[in-house]
Design a protein around this motif. Structure first.
Motif, short mmCIF file in Angstrom:
data_model
loop_
_atom_site.label_atom_id
_atom_site.label_comp_id
_atom_site.label_asym_id
_atom_site.label_seq_id
_atom_site.Cartn_x
_atom_site.Cartn_y
_atom_site.Cartn_z
N GLY A 27 -48.93 55.50 -29.05
CA GLY A 27 -49.34 56.36 -27.95
C GLY A 27 -48.59 56.08 -26.68
N ASP A 28 -47.49 55.33 -26.74
CA ASP A 28 -46.71 55.02 -25.55
C ASP A 28 -45.82 56.21 -25.16
OD1 ASP A 28 -47.83 52.60 -26.19
OD2 ASP A 28 -46.04 51.43 -25.75
N ASP A 51 -49.87 54.58 -21.99
CA ASP A 51 -50.16 54.04 -23.32
C ASP A 51 -51.57 54.45 -23.73
OD1 ASP A 51 -50.44 52.59 -25.62
OD2 ASP A 51 -50.22 50.62 -24.70
N VAL A 52 -51.65 55.29 -24.76
CA VAL A 52 -52.93 55.69 -25.32
C VAL A 52 -53.35 54.64 -26.34
CG1 VAL A 52 -54.17 57.45 -26.65
CG2 VAL A 52 -52.44 58.13 -24.97
N THR A 72 -56.86 55.44 -22.08
CA THR A 72 -55.42 55.49 -21.81
C THR A 72 -55.11 54.75 -20.53
OG1 THR A 72 -55.23 57.66 -22.89
CG2 THR A 72 -53.48 57.04 -21.37
N THR A 73 -54.08 53.92 -20.55
CA THR A 73 -53.59 53.31 -19.32
C THR A 73 -52.31 54.03 -18.89
OG1 THR A 73 -52.15 51.64 -20.34
CG2 THR A 73 -54.48 51.08 -20.10
N THR A 74 -52.13 54.12 -17.59
CA THR A 74 -50.92 54.79 -17.10
C THR A 74 -50.65 54.38 -15.66
OG1 THR A 74 -49.80 56.93 -16.84
CG2 THR A 74 -52.13 56.84 -16.25
#
Length: 453
Positions: free
Chosen positions: A245-246, A264-265, A314-316
């Motif tokens: 998920g990147d 990044d999911v 998700t991080t972003t």
């Protein structure tokens, strides 16, 4: 009296003969038991070797392991595996084990064998071949200059799905004896298992290639970001069945700034890849619609995801690089993501640690802070996912420091080569996929003409 002595002597001799026969029988039984024990050990060694071979997930490692395993099983000094070309008439690849550096130097100008002589005979007659003296075989053509002397030879074909894939060659038992039928049988058994292992790793490579191609199709091609220089790279996880998920993105905005995104999911499957694609496209649309700081864009994205999707956490990080007098300014907001890395024109590194905020899809009502940092001309900012630094045996502070050292060592490279170096030499264990995007501000001599030209 004489007859009595003769009878006693006869009885004594009978006992001696019986004892000798018993000793001989016990010796024979002992030899059989030793042979059975040796056979058991060899079979156990074969089973353990097959397990080790099937653990390999890269084809070169599988081929090398097959050769070394065969050598260990029969005590051979030299071993090799020749892979046939598409025609099946000659060798396209040759994996040799046992040659020392002096041997390799002596054969440096000869090149790999193509399948002549005894090797060629085995290619066209794929039955096990065992000879005590290679030179005595009718197909022998001798060895090239510099080749180590070899006499005893054992060759076995390796088949994959019924087709001959290549041949396994062994030479010179370490005890000086010729190869025997036991050696032949154990190598034939290994070759059968090796064919399965080769087929498995080829299938894994196909899956890996398909997954990587699918993932790359979801990622953008970086647009023209002049006056900035930009480069990005994606690397899949070492596990071939993992989708990631990147993602990364970079977008020139209507107001002259450039937006940079890294994310990044959570997850390593088709759902994670699909969530990544939908999140990336939503964020792109919001960037072109909203004229707000990154924190407000992320807040709106979080609310939208919460309302219309069931995407995972998700991080972003979302950043704007915008003019700031004669230089530039980085304005960014993070949703639980690792900090960007700044490399100054003199090669110094600094992680831009700041309040990370919550990841997306956790609590859209929580406020998100913005952060700023000046960017001098010829500075490089690296945005990356945690796959670049995660290693189960090392704390994150240590791997962040190692990544900074790698960045310092390669800071003078052109940006495309720089991101390749970070992807190749990072401190992670490659268990997760990774994405990174680097952006370099123009040098002072280029700043004014290109900004206003």
């Amino acid at each position: 009296m004489a007859h009595g002595e003769e009878r006693e002597e006869g009885k004594r001799q009978s006992r001696v003969d019986a004892l000798e026969r018993l000793n001989a029988e016990l010796g024979r039984i002992d030899a059989q038991l030793r042979a059975l024990a040796a056979a058991k050990d060899r079979i156990q060694g074969l089973l353990e070797a097959v397990v080790e071979i099937t653990r390999e997930v890269e084809l070169p490692s599988v081929l090398h392991r097959i050769v070394t395993t065969a050598m260990d099983l029969v005590g051979a000094r030299y071993g090799a595996l020749g892979v046939l070309d598409e025609s099946g008439d000659q060798l396209a690849q040759f994996v040799a084990v046992g040659l020392d550096e002096q041997d390799r130097q002596a054969l440096a100008d000869v090149g790999l064998p193509r399948g002549r002589g005894v090797l060629g005979y085995l290619i066209h007659h794929p039955q096990p071949l065992r000879v005590d003296d290679i030179s005595s075989h009718p197909a022998s053509v001798g060895f090239p200059p510099g080749h180590p002397p070899m006499r005893a030879f054992l060759g076995v074909a390796i088949s994959v799905r019924g087709d001959v894939y290549g041949d396994l060659y062994l030479s010179e038992r370490r005890d000086g004896q010729p190869f025997d039928v036991g050696d032949e049988n154990i190598v034939v058994a290994l070759a059968s298992a090796a064919g399965v292992a080769i087929e498995n790793v080829r299938l894994l490579e196909q899956v890996r290639a398909g997954s990587e191609q699918f993932q790359r199709r979801l990622l953008p091609t970086l647009p023209d970001l002049r006056p900035f220089d930009a480069a990005a790279i994606y690397r899949p996880a070492a596990e071939p069945h993992h989708l990631g998920g990147d993602w990364y993105d970079a977008i020139p905005l209507p107001d002259g700034a450039v937006a940079v995104v890294i994310g990044d999911v959570v997850g390593h499957d088709l759902d994670a890849a699909a969530a990544m694609a939908s999140t990336r496209h939503m964020l792109r649309a919001l960037l072109f619609t909203l004229r707000t700081p990154p924190s407000a864009v992320l807040t709106q994205l979080d609310r939208t995801l919460e309302a219309i999707t069931d995407n995972p956490v998700t991080t972003t990080s979302l950043a704007r690089i915008e003019p700031d007098g004669a230089a530039w300014r980085l304005l960014w907001s993070s949703a639980g993501h690792v900090p960007p890395l700044l490399i100054t024109p003199d090669g110094q590194t600094e992680y831009l640690f700041a309040e990370p905020g919550l990841p997306l899809n956790v609590d859209s009502g929580r406020p998100r802070p913005d952060h700023t940092h000046p960017l001098p001309p010829d500075a490089t900012v690296v945005f990356f996912t945690d796959g670049l630094i995660e290693h189960p045996d090392h704390p994150i502070d240590e791997t962040l420091s190692e990544l900074a050292d790698v960045a310092t060592a390669h800071a003078s490279l052109p940006l495309h080569d720089f991101v390749q170096a970070l992807a190749d030499h990072n401190p992670s264990d490659r268990h997760d996929d990774m994405a990174l995007l680097a952006l370099r501000t123009p040098s002072r001599s280029r700043t004014d003409p290109e900004r206003h030209g």
